[in-house]
Design a protein around this motif. Structure first.
Motif, PDB file in Angstrom:
ATOM      1  N   LYS A  66       0.827  -1.217   0.000  1.00 42.12           N
ATOM      2  CA  LYS A  66       0.000   0.000   0.000  1.00 42.12           C
ATOM      3  C   LYS A  66       0.859   1.263   0.000  1.00 42.12           C
ATOM      4  CE  LYS A  66      -4.119  -1.972   2.107  1.00 42.12           C
ATOM      5  NZ  LYS A  66      -4.999  -2.023   3.288  1.00 42.12           N
ATOM      6  N   GLU A  67       1.831   1.337   0.921  1.00 40.21           N
ATOM      7  CA  GLU A  67       2.698   2.523   0.989  1.00 40.21           C
ATOM      8  C   GLU A  67       3.533   2.647  -0.275  1.00 40.21           C
ATOM      9  OE1 GLU A  67       4.994   1.926   4.524  1.00 40.21           O
ATOM     10  OE2 GLU A  67       3.477   2.825   5.830  1.00 40.21           O
ATOM     11  N   GLN A  68       4.050   1.515  -0.720  1.00 38.97           N
ATOM     12  CA  GLN A  68       4.874   1.466  -1.926  1.00 38.97           C
ATOM     13  C   GLN A  68       4.078   1.948  -3.140  1.00 38.97           C
ATOM     14  OE1 GLN A  68       5.849  -2.561  -3.058  1.00 38.97           O
ATOM     15  NE2 GLN A  68       7.718  -1.955  -4.129  1.00 38.97           N
ATOM     16  N   SER A  69       2.852   1.497  -3.243  1.00 34.02           N
ATOM     17  CA  SER A  69       1.983   1.876  -4.358  1.00 34.02           C
ATOM     18  C   SER A  69       1.693   3.374  -4.359  1.00 34.02           C
ATOM     19  CB  SER A  69       0.676   1.081  -4.258  1.00 34.02           C
ATOM     20  OG  SER A  69      -0.121   1.324  -5.369  1.00 34.02           O
ATOM     21  N   TYR A  96      13.926   6.594 -10.089  1.00 33.66           N
ATOM     22  CA  TYR A  96      13.063   6.622  -8.898  1.00 33.66           C
ATOM     23  C   TYR A  96      12.132   5.417  -8.875  1.00 33.66           C
ATOM     24  CZ  TYR A  96      14.254  11.565  -7.927  1.00 33.66           C
ATOM     25  OH  TYR A  96      14.890  12.743  -7.615  1.00 33.66           O
ATOM     26  N   LEU A  97      11.450   5.157 -10.000  1.00 33.81           N
ATOM     27  CA  LEU A  97      10.460   4.083 -10.039  1.00 33.81           C
ATOM     28  C   LEU A  97      11.112   2.717  -9.858  1.00 33.81           C
ATOM     29  CD1 LEU A  97       8.073   5.378 -12.860  1.00 33.81           C
ATOM     30  CD2 LEU A  97       7.818   5.613 -10.386  1.00 33.81           C
ATOM     31  N   ARG A  98      12.296   2.533 -10.436  1.00 32.35           N
ATOM     32  CA  ARG A  98      13.020   1.264 -10.236  1.00 32.35           C
ATOM     33  C   ARG A  98      13.360   1.077  -8.763  1.00 32.35           C
ATOM     34  NH1 ARG A  98      17.188   1.339 -15.383  1.00 32.35           N
ATOM     35  NH2 ARG A  98      15.752   0.464 -16.892  1.00 32.35           N
ATOM     36  N   ASN A  99      13.828   2.167  -8.153  1.00 32.54           N
ATOM     37  CA  ASN A  99      14.206   2.099  -6.742  1.00 32.54           C
ATOM     38  C   ASN A  99      12.999   1.793  -5.861  1.00 32.54           C
ATOM     39  OD1 ASN A  99      15.798   2.272  -4.471  1.00 32.54           O
ATOM     40  ND2 ASN A  99      16.649   4.249  -4.991  1.00 32.54           N
ATOM     41  N   ILE A 100      11.869   2.413  -6.164  1.00 40.68           N
ATOM     42  CA  ILE A 100      10.641   2.193  -5.383  1.00 40.68           C
ATOM     43  C   ILE A 100      10.180   0.741  -5.511  1.00 40.68           C
ATOM     44  CG2 ILE A 100       8.191   2.809  -5.209  1.00 40.68           C
ATOM     45  CD1 ILE A 100       9.101   5.709  -6.093  1.00 40.68           C
ATOM     46  N   CYS A 101      10.360   0.147  -6.693  1.00 38.88           N
ATOM     47  CA  CYS A 101       9.979  -1.255  -6.889  1.00 38.88           C
ATOM     48  C   CYS A 101      10.867  -2.205  -6.077  1.00 38.88           C
ATOM     49  CB  CYS A 101      10.075  -1.628  -8.365  1.00 38.88           C
ATOM     50  SG  CYS A 101       8.741  -0.955  -9.349  1.00 38.88           S
ATOM     51  N   ALA A 102      12.161  -1.914  -6.022  1.00 35.11           N
ATOM     52  CA  ALA A 102      13.105  -2.831  -5.384  1.00 35.11           C
ATOM     53  C   ALA A 102      13.300  -2.557  -3.890  1.00 35.11           C
ATOM     54  CB  ALA A 102      14.451  -2.759  -6.096  1.00 35.11           C
ATOM     55  N   ASP A 103      13.488  -1.299  -3.539  1.00 37.45           N
ATOM     56  CA  ASP A 103      13.839  -0.944  -2.154  1.00 37.45           C
ATOM     57  C   ASP A 103      13.062   0.296  -1.720  1.00 37.45           C
ATOM     58  OD1 ASP A 103      15.143  -0.574   0.285  1.00 37.45           O
ATOM     59  OD2 ASP A 103      16.939   0.297  -0.610  1.00 37.45           O
ATOM     60  N   PRO A 104      11.731   0.179  -1.583  1.00 34.52           N
ATOM     61  CA  PRO A 104      10.931   1.367  -1.257  1.00 34.52           C
ATOM     62  C   PRO A 104      11.302   1.996   0.081  1.00 34.52           C
ATOM     63  CG  PRO A 104       9.596  -0.624  -1.098  1.00 34.52           C
ATOM     64  CD  PRO A 104      10.895  -1.021  -1.715  1.00 34.52           C
ATOM     65  N   ALA A 105      11.691   1.185   1.062  1.00 34.71           N
ATOM     66  CA  ALA A 105      12.045   1.731   2.381  1.00 34.71           C
ATOM     67  C   ALA A 105      13.351   2.519   2.327  1.00 34.71           C
ATOM     68  CB  ALA A 105      12.150   0.608   3.408  1.00 34.71           C
ATOM     69  N   GLY A 106      14.189   2.228   1.355  1.00 42.31           N
ATOM     70  CA  GLY A 106      15.468   2.931   1.215  1.00 42.31           C
ATOM     71  C   GLY A 106      15.377   4.154   0.327  1.00 42.31           C
ATOM     72  N   PHE A 107      14.200   4.404  -0.247  1.00 38.80           N
ATOM     73  CA  PHE A 107      14.011   5.536  -1.153  1.00 38.80           C
ATOM     74  C   PHE A 107      13.784   6.799  -0.334  1.00 38.80           C
ATOM     75  CE2 PHE A 107      11.414   8.245  -3.967  1.00 38.80           C
ATOM     76  CZ  PHE A 107      12.242   8.287  -5.071  1.00 38.80           C
ATOM     77  N   GLU A 109      13.726  10.241  -1.640  1.00 35.30           N
ATOM     78  CA  GLU A 109      13.281  11.458  -2.330  1.00 35.30           C
ATOM     79  C   GLU A 109      11.867  11.832  -1.866  1.00 35.30           C
ATOM     80  OE1 GLU A 109      15.128  13.347  -4.342  1.00 35.30           O
ATOM     81  OE2 GLU A 109      16.793  11.961  -4.163  1.00 35.30           O
ATOM     82  N   GLY A 110      11.570  13.128  -1.842  1.00 34.33           N
ATOM     83  CA  GLY A 110      10.237  13.583  -1.449  1.00 34.33           C
ATOM     84  C   GLY A 110      10.033  13.470   0.055  1.00 34.33           C
ATOM     85  N   SER A 111       8.832  13.776   0.503  1.00 36.16           N
ATOM     86  CA  SER A 111       8.551  13.805   1.947  1.00 36.16           C
ATOM     87  C   SER A 111       7.934  12.506   2.452  1.00 36.16           C
ATOM     88  CB  SER A 111       7.603  14.968   2.266  1.00 36.16           C
ATOM     89  OG  SER A 111       6.414  14.846   1.510  1.00 36.16           O
ATOM     90  N   PHE A 112       7.321  11.711   1.562  1.00 40.73           N
ATOM     91  CA  PHE A 112       6.647  10.480   1.984  1.00 40.73           C
ATOM     92  C   PHE A 112       7.650   9.340   2.104  1.00 40.73           C
ATOM     93  CE2 PHE A 112       4.255   6.566   0.966  1.00 40.73           C
ATOM     94  CZ  PHE A 112       3.355   6.588   2.029  1.00 40.73           C
ATOM     95  N   ARG A 113       7.549   8.544   3.167  1.00 36.45           N
ATOM     96  CA  ARG A 113       8.455   7.413   3.385  1.00 36.45           C
ATOM     97  C   ARG A 113       7.677   6.105   3.485  1.00 36.45           C
ATOM     98  NH1 ARG A 113      11.324  10.615   1.967  1.00 36.45           N
ATOM     99  NH2 ARG A 113      13.112  11.626   2.888  1.00 36.45           N
ATOM    100  N   VAL A 114       8.286   5.037   2.966  1.00 32.73           N
ATOM    101  CA  VAL A 114       7.742   3.689   3.114  1.00 32.73           C
ATOM    102  C   VAL A 114       8.427   3.078   4.335  1.00 32.73           C
ATOM    103  CG1 VAL A 114       7.579   1.400   2.051  1.00 32.73           C
ATOM    104  CG2 VAL A 114       7.258   3.445   0.653  1.00 32.73           C
ATOM    105  N   SER A 115       7.644   2.510   5.238  1.00 26.11           N
ATOM    106  CA  SER A 115       8.194   2.067   6.525  1.00 26.11           C
ATOM    107  C   SER A 115       8.958   0.747   6.448  1.00 26.11           C
ATOM    108  CB  SER A 115       7.074   1.953   7.556  1.00 26.11           C
ATOM    109  OG  SER A 115       6.067   1.061   7.094  1.00 26.11           O
TER     110      SER A 115
END
Length: 201
Positions: A66-69, A96-107, A109-115
């Motif tokens: 959900k957060e990743q999406s 950015y999109l590749r990084n979010i797919c593989a390691d969303p918690a390590g991304f 950029e921006g203000s929103f974080r994936v836990s």
């Protein structure tokens, strides 16, 4: 490209004079490869090993967390990516999109974080690994990001699975030892970085 080489040296004056040999910048590596390829020797894996088992590719598609999406959808809009030139924003968007797919918690950029990286993709990888281990076979997992590797390794160790690892977190002089752990079946799973995986058979 002597111009670029000089620009690199001018940008880093401390470097000048420390390098014993000249390592020119190659302006067009793709053109150079095209020139060299007809004269370069190539041996296929099949020629090296006539008993090579063919790969069976099974495409497994899983939903995002959900957060990743939510994060992926935000950066899918190129207007949310900083950059003056559209091409720069497009290149950033792909990364950015590749990084979010593989390691969303390590991304970061921006203000929103994936836990957490514990998402449906990680669950699918662990379920497939479990199925293969039950057949008393070994598993190689190739990851595109260190954060993804860390999450998978942590979960496997928690489950009592022996793991070897070859990526940029492991010093190069230990890669051979890690490889031997897997070859000698002292490790059930080998986790590899995508660049290291290309260099190993």
């Amino acid at each position: 490209d002597y111009t670029q080489e000089k620009m690199n040296q001018d940008a880093n004056p401390d470097w000048r004079g420390k390098c014993e040999k000249s390592s020119p910048v190659i302006s067009s590596p793709a053109r150079l490869l095209k020139l060299l390829k007809p004269t370069m020797a190539f041996i296929s894996k099949e020629q090296c090993n006539s008993n090579l088992v063919k790969c069976e590719i099974i495409d497994v598609r899983v939903p995002m967390g959900k957060e990743q999406s939510k994060l992926y959808a935000y950066f899918l809009n190129r207007g949310n990516i900083a950059g003056k030139h559209p091409l720069i924003r497009a290149r950033k968007q792909i990364a950015y999109l590749r990084n979010i797919c593989a390691d969303p918690a390590g991304f970061t950029e921006g203000s929103f974080r994936v836990s957490s990286n514990f998402n449906p993709k990680t669950v699918a990888i662990l379920e497939l690994t479990s199925e293969i281990l039950k057949r008393d076979e070994q598993v190689v997992i190739v990851c595109a990001r260190i954060g993804q590797s860390n999450t998978i390794q942590r979960k496997l160790i928690e489950a009592g699975v022996t793991v070897a690892r070859i990526d940029s977190t492991i010093p190069a002089e230990q890669h051979s030892a890690q490889s031997n752990l897997f070859k000698n079946k002292k490790a059930q799973v080998m986790i590899m970085g995508i660049k290291c995986a290309m260099g190993h058979s």
